[in-house]
Write a protein that holds these residues in place. Structure first.
Motif, PDB file in Angstrom:
ATOM      1  N   LYS A 124     -16.945 -32.879  -4.385  1.00 40.09           N
ATOM      2  CA  LYS A 124     -15.337 -32.852  -4.314  1.00 40.09           C
ATOM      3  C   LYS A 124     -14.988 -34.329  -4.641  1.00 40.09           C
ATOM      4  CE  LYS A 124     -14.956 -29.648  -0.604  1.00 40.09           C
ATOM      5  NZ  LYS A 124     -14.426 -29.585   0.971  1.00 40.09           N
ATOM      6  N   ALA A 125     -13.797 -34.599  -5.371  1.00 38.17           N
ATOM      7  CA  ALA A 125     -13.358 -35.600  -5.796  1.00 38.17           C
ATOM      8  C   ALA A 125     -12.940 -36.424  -4.612  1.00 38.17           C
ATOM      9  CB  ALA A 125     -12.046 -35.411  -6.870  1.00 38.17           C
ATOM     10  N   LYS A 126     -12.533 -37.684  -4.866  1.00 35.81           N
ATOM     11  CA  LYS A 126     -12.403 -38.723  -3.728  1.00 35.81           C
ATOM     12  C   LYS A 126     -10.964 -38.584  -3.543  1.00 35.81           C
ATOM     13  CE  LYS A 126     -12.118 -43.665  -2.462  1.00 35.81           C
ATOM     14  NZ  LYS A 126     -12.054 -45.050  -3.118  1.00 35.81           N
ATOM     15  N   TYR A 127      -9.980 -37.972  -4.691  1.00 35.34           N
ATOM     16  CA  TYR A 127      -8.494 -37.821  -4.339  1.00 35.34           C
ATOM     17  C   TYR A 127      -8.315 -36.619  -5.010  1.00 35.34           C
ATOM     18  CZ  TYR A 127      -8.641 -42.991  -3.525  1.00 35.34           C
ATOM     19  OH  TYR A 127      -8.973 -44.270  -3.103  1.00 35.34           O
ATOM     20  N   GLU A 128      -6.927 -36.078  -4.677  1.00 28.68           N
ATOM     21  CA  GLU A 128      -6.412 -34.962  -5.443  1.00 28.68           C
ATOM     22  C   GLU A 128      -4.961 -35.157  -5.574  1.00 28.68           C
ATOM     23  OE1 GLU A 128      -6.993 -30.934  -3.834  1.00 28.68           O
ATOM     24  OE2 GLU A 128      -9.218 -30.995  -3.613  1.00 28.68           O
ATOM     25  N   ILE A 129      -4.655 -34.617  -6.825  1.00 33.55           N
ATOM     26  CA  ILE A 129      -3.218 -34.797  -7.271  1.00 33.55           C
ATOM     27  C   ILE A 129      -2.643 -33.322  -7.879  1.00 33.55           C
ATOM     28  CG2 ILE A 129      -3.189 -37.165  -7.535  1.00 33.55           C
ATOM     29  CD1 ILE A 129      -3.597 -36.881 -10.617  1.00 33.55           C
ATOM     30  N   GLY A 130      -1.404 -33.375  -7.976  1.00 34.73           N
ATOM     31  CA  GLY A 130      -1.056 -32.082  -8.722  1.00 34.73           C
ATOM     32  C   GLY A 130      -0.345 -32.323  -9.964  1.00 34.73           C
ATOM     33  N   ASP A 131      -0.035 -33.646 -10.211  1.00 33.67           N
ATOM     34  CA  ASP A 131       0.549 -34.066 -11.647  1.00 33.67           C
ATOM     35  C   ASP A 131       0.008 -35.403 -12.015  1.00 33.67           C
ATOM     36  OD1 ASP A 131       2.454 -35.327 -13.232  1.00 33.67           O
ATOM     37  OD2 ASP A 131       3.736 -33.820 -12.792  1.00 33.67           O
ATOM     38  N   ILE A 132      -0.431 -35.306 -13.311  1.00 35.54           N
ATOM     39  CA  ILE A 132      -1.261 -36.350 -13.838  1.00 35.54           C
ATOM     40  C   ILE A 132      -0.406 -37.829 -13.626  1.00 35.54           C
ATOM     41  CG2 ILE A 132      -1.744 -37.309 -15.724  1.00 35.54           C
ATOM     42  CD1 ILE A 132      -3.909 -35.661 -15.445  1.00 35.54           C
ATOM     43  N   VAL A 133       0.875 -37.600 -13.584  1.00 37.39           N
ATOM     44  CA  VAL A 133       1.627 -38.881 -13.337  1.00 37.39           C
ATOM     45  C   VAL A 133       1.526 -39.451 -12.174  1.00 37.39           C
ATOM     46  CG1 VAL A 133       4.036 -39.689 -13.118  1.00 37.39           C
ATOM     47  CG2 VAL A 133       3.487 -37.926 -14.900  1.00 37.39           C
TER      48      VAL A 133
END
Length: 240
Positions: free
Chosen positions: A208-217
């Motif tokens: 798994k990644a350290k962080y998750e985001i829903g938008d590249i911005v």
């Protein structure tokens, strides 16, 4: 301090499905011309077959029109697909993010798997070489160095002249994008797009990644938060 952001390409910066449809259009034109068929019917049928299963689409499209074919015919269609000039574009959130990263002095790069000829055509169509500081197509290093192998991460950090822990790697595929980078202490970020193929995988923590985001911005907020945390650590260290 974060000094570089490196991106995966397919389904991170662009829609892989858009690329697939672009290739299908080219193949459909070839089939319709060669066998005197209606292009729209061939193309629409190919999409239907693909949505049913991504396996052996070219075999199945020929069979659906009762066309006899050889192995060489399929190899030729695959070659047409891989060598076509793709009609693709970045997701809407990509260019505003690239512009902002450059404004705040962050270097940017790409590490992408896939057949080198295919990936290079995508890169050319998107004019990535005008936008990114460094681009690595892992197939050019050798098939054994596709992600999650660590080689590409090390090379791009060296080319960007940053330490591994000063780099963010953004991808979408938990099965390969993050495990190698995590082992190198790279800051890993998963882009969790609404229609992402790898949204709900049940994998162990190392994948798994350290962080998750829903938008590249959202990367901009993440970078600023990382800087804030580091500043606080430095204050505490100096005070003690």
């Amino acid at each position: 301090m974060i000094k570089a952001v490196v991106f995966d390409l397919d389904d991170t910066l662009i829609s892989e499905k858009e690329y697939v449809l672009s290739g299908f259009k080219t193949v459909s034109k070839d089939i319709s011309f060669k066998y005197n068929l209606n292009f729209e019917k061939v193309y629409e049928k190919m999409i239907v077959l693909f949505n049913e299963s991504s396996q052996k689409v070219f075999d199945r499209i020929l069979e659906s029109f009762d066309i006899e074919y050889s192995k060489e015919d399929i190899v030729n269609l695959i070659s047409i697909y891989r060598r076509h000039e793709p009609k693709i574009k970045f997701y809407d959130d990509v260019m505003p993010t690239i512009d902002k990263l450059k404004q705040i002095g962050i270097k940017i790069g790409i590490i992408t798997d896939g057949y080198k000829e295919t990936q290079r055509r995508k890169i050319k169509a998107l004019r990535c070489e005008d936008l990114f500081d460094e681009i690595i197509v892992t197939d050019e290093l050798g098939r054994e160095f596709w992600k999650p192998h660590e080689k590409a991460y090390r090379i791009i950090a060296e080319k960007l002249d940053v330490k591994l822990h000063e780099m963010i790697y953004v991808g979408d595929n938990d099965t390969k994008d993050f495990i190698g980078a995590n082992g190198l202490n790279i800051n890993t970020v998963k882009i969790n797009r609404l229609n992402g193929i790898y949204r709900n995988l049940n994998l162990s923590e190392e994948f798994k990644a350290k962080y998750e985001i829903g938008d590249i911005v959202d990367l901009i907020k993440l970078i600023r938060e990382e800087e804030r945390v580091n500043d606080e650590k430095n204050i505490i260290y100096n005070y003690c």
